[in-house]
Enzyme design. Sequence first.
Site, PDB file in Angstrom:
ATOM      1  N   LYS A 184      93.024  46.228 -46.468  1.00 50.03           N
ATOM      2  CA  LYS A 184      93.330  47.345 -45.552  1.00 50.03           C
ATOM      3  C   LYS A 184      92.847  48.680 -46.113  1.00 50.03           C
ATOM      4  CE  LYS A 184      97.654  49.266 -45.394  1.00 50.03           C
ATOM      5  NZ  LYS A 184      97.623  50.725 -45.460  1.00 50.03           N
ATOM      6  N   ASN A 185      93.216  48.951 -47.378  1.00 49.02           N
ATOM      7  CA  ASN A 185      92.940  50.282 -47.926  1.00 49.02           C
ATOM      8  C   ASN A 185      91.477  50.498 -48.293  1.00 49.02           C
ATOM      9  OD1 ASN A 185      95.535  50.988 -47.484  1.00 49.02           O
ATOM     10  ND2 ASN A 185      96.209  50.886 -49.613  1.00 49.02           N
ATOM     11  N   ARG A 244      98.248  56.692 -42.365  1.00 47.89           N
ATOM     12  CA  ARG A 244      97.789  57.613 -43.398  1.00 47.89           C
ATOM     13  C   ARG A 244      96.254  57.689 -43.415  1.00 47.89           C
ATOM     14  NH1 ARG A 244      99.765  61.792 -46.249  1.00 47.89           N
ATOM     15  NH2 ARG A 244      98.681  62.006 -48.209  1.00 47.89           N
ATOM     16  N   CYS A 249     103.455  55.276 -44.530  1.00 44.36           N
ATOM     17  CA  CYS A 249     104.789  54.875 -44.987  1.00 44.36           C
ATOM     18  C   CYS A 249     105.584  56.070 -45.476  1.00 44.36           C
ATOM     19  CB  CYS A 249     104.653  53.864 -46.125  1.00 44.36           C
ATOM     20  SG  CYS A 249     104.031  52.288 -45.564  1.00 44.36           S
ATOM     21  N   ARG A 297     104.055  63.388 -49.149  1.00 47.39           N
ATOM     22  CA  ARG A 297     102.650  62.992 -49.259  1.00 47.39           C
ATOM     23  C   ARG A 297     101.770  64.179 -48.848  1.00 47.39           C
ATOM     24  NH1 ARG A 297     102.108  56.817 -47.208  1.00 47.39           N
ATOM     25  NH2 ARG A 297     100.266  56.878 -48.541  1.00 47.39           N
ATOM     26  N   PRO A 298     101.726  65.214 -49.694  1.00 52.08           N
ATOM     27  CA  PRO A 298     100.964  66.407 -49.336  1.00 52.08           C
ATOM     28  C   PRO A 298      99.458  66.126 -49.331  1.00 52.08           C
ATOM     29  CG  PRO A 298     101.705  66.552 -51.620  1.00 52.08           C
ATOM     30  CD  PRO A 298     102.302  65.297 -51.050  1.00 52.08           C
ATOM     31  N   ASP A 301      97.362  68.738 -50.360  1.00 48.28           N
ATOM     32  CA  ASP A 301      96.831  69.929 -51.036  1.00 48.28           C
ATOM     33  C   ASP A 301      95.561  69.643 -51.845  1.00 48.28           C
ATOM     34  OD1 ASP A 301      98.830  68.455 -52.557  1.00 48.28           O
ATOM     35  OD2 ASP A 301      98.524  69.922 -54.147  1.00 48.28           O
ATOM     36  N   ASP A 357     101.997  49.933 -54.773  1.00 47.89           N
ATOM     37  CA  ASP A 357     102.130  49.113 -53.562  1.00 47.89           C
ATOM     38  C   ASP A 357     102.625  47.700 -53.858  1.00 47.89           C
ATOM     39  OD1 ASP A 357     101.340  51.244 -52.074  1.00 47.89           O
ATOM     40  OD2 ASP A 357      99.438  50.406 -51.389  1.00 47.89           O
ATOM     41  N   ARG A 385     101.465  46.157 -39.953  1.00 51.74           N
ATOM     42  CA  ARG A 385     100.465  47.193 -40.238  1.00 51.74           C
ATOM     43  C   ARG A 385      99.500  46.721 -41.333  1.00 51.74           C
ATOM     44  NH1 ARG A 385     102.780  52.210 -42.423  1.00 51.74           N
ATOM     45  NH2 ARG A 385     100.552  52.522 -42.617  1.00 51.74           N
TER      46      ARG A 385
HETATM   47  C1  UD1 Z   1      96.907  55.498 -51.021  1.00 51.82           C
HETATM   48  C2  UD1 Z   1      97.222  54.207 -50.316  1.00 51.82           C
HETATM   49  C3  UD1 Z   1      98.666  53.789 -50.575  1.00 51.82           C
HETATM   50  C4  UD1 Z   1      98.932  53.738 -52.075  1.00 51.82           C
HETATM   51  C5  UD1 Z   1      98.516  55.030 -52.753  1.00 51.82           C
HETATM   52  C6  UD1 Z   1      98.608  54.980 -54.277  1.00 51.82           C
HETATM   53  C7  UD1 Z   1      95.775  54.220 -48.399  1.00 51.82           C
HETATM   54  C8  UD1 Z   1      95.630  54.377 -46.932  1.00 51.82           C
HETATM   55  N1  UD1 Z   1      96.996  54.390 -48.899  1.00 51.82           N
HETATM   56  O1  UD1 Z   1      97.767  56.498 -50.475  1.00 51.82           O
HETATM   57  O2  UD1 Z   1      98.864  52.499 -50.007  1.00 51.82           O
HETATM   58  O3  UD1 Z   1     100.314  53.552 -52.294  1.00 51.82           O
HETATM   59  O4  UD1 Z   1      97.145  55.346 -52.424  1.00 51.82           O
HETATM   60  O5  UD1 Z   1      97.873  53.915 -54.759  1.00 51.82           O
HETATM   61  O6  UD1 Z   1      94.840  53.898 -49.101  1.00 51.82           O
HETATM   62  N2  UD1 Z   1      99.310  63.738 -53.954  1.00 51.82           N
HETATM   63  C9  UD1 Z   1      99.472  65.104 -54.017  1.00 51.82           C
HETATM   64  N3  UD1 Z   1      98.593  65.879 -53.306  1.00 51.82           N
HETATM   65  C10 UD1 Z   1      97.583  65.348 -52.551  1.00 51.82           C
HETATM   66  C11 UD1 Z   1      97.430  63.954 -52.511  1.00 51.82           C
HETATM   67  C12 UD1 Z   1      98.320  63.163 -53.228  1.00 51.82           C
HETATM   68  O7  UD1 Z   1     100.368  65.621 -54.689  1.00 51.82           O
HETATM   69  O8  UD1 Z   1      96.819  66.108 -51.944  1.00 51.82           O
HETATM   70  C13 UD1 Z   1     100.253  62.889 -54.715  1.00 51.82           C
HETATM   71  C14 UD1 Z   1     101.083  61.963 -53.815  1.00 51.82           C
HETATM   72  O9  UD1 Z   1     102.229  62.613 -53.314  1.00 51.82           O
HETATM   73  C15 UD1 Z   1     101.419  60.834 -54.772  1.00 51.82           C
HETATM   74  C16 UD1 Z   1     100.165  60.754 -55.668  1.00 51.82           C
HETATM   75  O10 UD1 Z   1      99.495  62.000 -55.521  1.00 51.82           O
HETATM   76  O11 UD1 Z   1     102.517  61.202 -55.560  1.00 51.82           O
HETATM   77  C17 UD1 Z   1      99.206  59.653 -55.322  1.00 51.82           C
HETATM   78  O12 UD1 Z   1      98.910  59.706 -53.938  1.00 51.82           O
HETATM   79  P1  UD1 Z   1      97.532  59.182 -53.343  1.00 51.82           P
HETATM   80  O13 UD1 Z   1      96.812  58.371 -54.373  1.00 51.82           O
HETATM   81  O14 UD1 Z   1      96.817  60.317 -52.735  1.00 51.82           O
HETATM   82  O15 UD1 Z   1      98.038  58.202 -52.204  1.00 51.82           O
HETATM   83  P2  UD1 Z   1      97.459  58.032 -50.738  1.00 51.82           P
HETATM   84  O16 UD1 Z   1      95.989  58.244 -50.751  1.00 51.82           O
HETATM   85  O17 UD1 Z   1      98.299  58.803 -49.801  1.00 51.82           O
END
Ligand code: UD1
Length: 431
Positions: free
Chosen positions: A22-23, A93, A117, A122-123, A125, A306, A398
């Site tokens: 999926k990812n 997402r 989820c 999940r910012p 930034d 995950d 999903r």
């Molecule tokens: C993706 C996966 C999700 C997986 C996660 C971590 C998809 C669609 N989803 O989610 O299944 O659990 O990777 O392996 O592929 N963060 C910030 N700022 C940002 C972005 C992230 O602070 O701009 C933080 C998040 O809150 C979290 C950490 O960074 O604490 C990791 O998040 P991230 O790797 O970005 O996860 P996703 O891409 O949302």
Amino acid sequence: MDKIIISGGNPLYGNVSISGMKNAALPVICACILNKETCIIDNIPPISDIETLLMILSSMGADVKMLTKNSVQINCRNIIPGSSPNELASKLRGSSYILGAELGRFGKSSVYSPGGCSIGPRPLDLHMKAFEALGAHCSHRNGRIEITTDSYLKGNSIFFDKVSVGATVNTILASVLADGVTIIDNAAREPHIVDLAVFLNACGANIIGAGTSVIKIKGVSKLHGCRYSIIPDMIEAGTYMAAVAATGGKVTVRNVIPKHLEAISIKLEEAGVNIITGSDYITVESTGKLKGISLTTGPYPGFATDMQPQFSAMLCFAEGASDIHEQVFDNRFQYTDELAKMGADIKVSANHSIIRGGSPMTGAPLVCRDLRAGAAMVIAALASEGTSELLEIDKIERGYYKITEKFASLGADIKLVSDISSAQINRSASI
Ligand code: UD1
């Protein structure tokens, strides 16, 4: 609403074939937006997140044709930037990847705040920081993220002070067609980042270093079409592996890349499970003596967040204490309330839990709080005595293709029950 009914206690035996990831499929499908030519993507999992994303692309003007249930042909020549529908984008997402892809192709983007989820804040930034480093301006309007540029995107050096899968994907997407060279430092190293880069390079992009923490992208003027097959889903595979460890039995997960499953295999061995690794399969054999372990989640090649709920469910059946440290998301223990209903002894404090395994667990009505929490409920129910009724299973659908059929083929007593009463109401309403 549909339900899954599980009568637990059966050990699992046999073979299970793992679907595409999926990812990895989500960013690859969004990357088609960068391309005016036709791409064919094989080994896509026919799950609801992918169906939703394909509906978004279609509604934006892309020509999307399913060739088989696992292969899709996509042409985004006539796609209209900024036209993704709010209600569909808010369901997953992965819709955030439309931002990077639209920005890369059109120099502007607008997407409703992405869903996904509920596992903590999940910012976006870091995504915005990267877009701005490439010369874009980011703002919010009416719930949509709006991105514009004054002239064109220009490559730059970007350092992420936190490893983020999503921000790494979006930076790659935005910089593939940008002018000059972009360097991403402290990039995510997940197999799905590599899959995206390999796909884009097959379309004519120039990306090196994916799979390491420094990725270099030299902008190219355009991409061409290609045919590409998505890698197997390591989280789906890991879910079946954890299930066998919990229930007992012997199962071979097929169509996997064992290297991607190393962290999971090592932790299962530590818990007393036999692991036999082949070229594209892993056999998991229970020794009947599951023991507690310590586990800390982290970015790849660390133990995947995950897989944390599924391992926690499994460790409820282990002798002794297990220590779980969740270091990626801030609120990923909500599912433990459901396990407690079954008799599990779990104490949660902030991002840490202690599981004292081995107490008797019995079936219960269980709510699937999110996708991986739902998978954890399946594992707990399969290994417990008595019958469990799983609710809100759309969360599981999903990310898992035919989970009830796959577990049933391994000997589980599991069935999907459609809510006939609501189906009848809907049918009579439409007559
Ligand atoms: C993706 C996966 C999700 C997986 C996660 C971590 C998809 C669609 N989803 O989610 O299944 O659990 O990777 O392996 O592929 N963060 C910030 N700022 C940002 C972005 C992230 O602070 O701009 C933080 C998040 O809150 C979290 C950490 O960074 O604490 C990791 O998040 P991230 O790797 O970005 O996860 P996703 O891409 O949302």
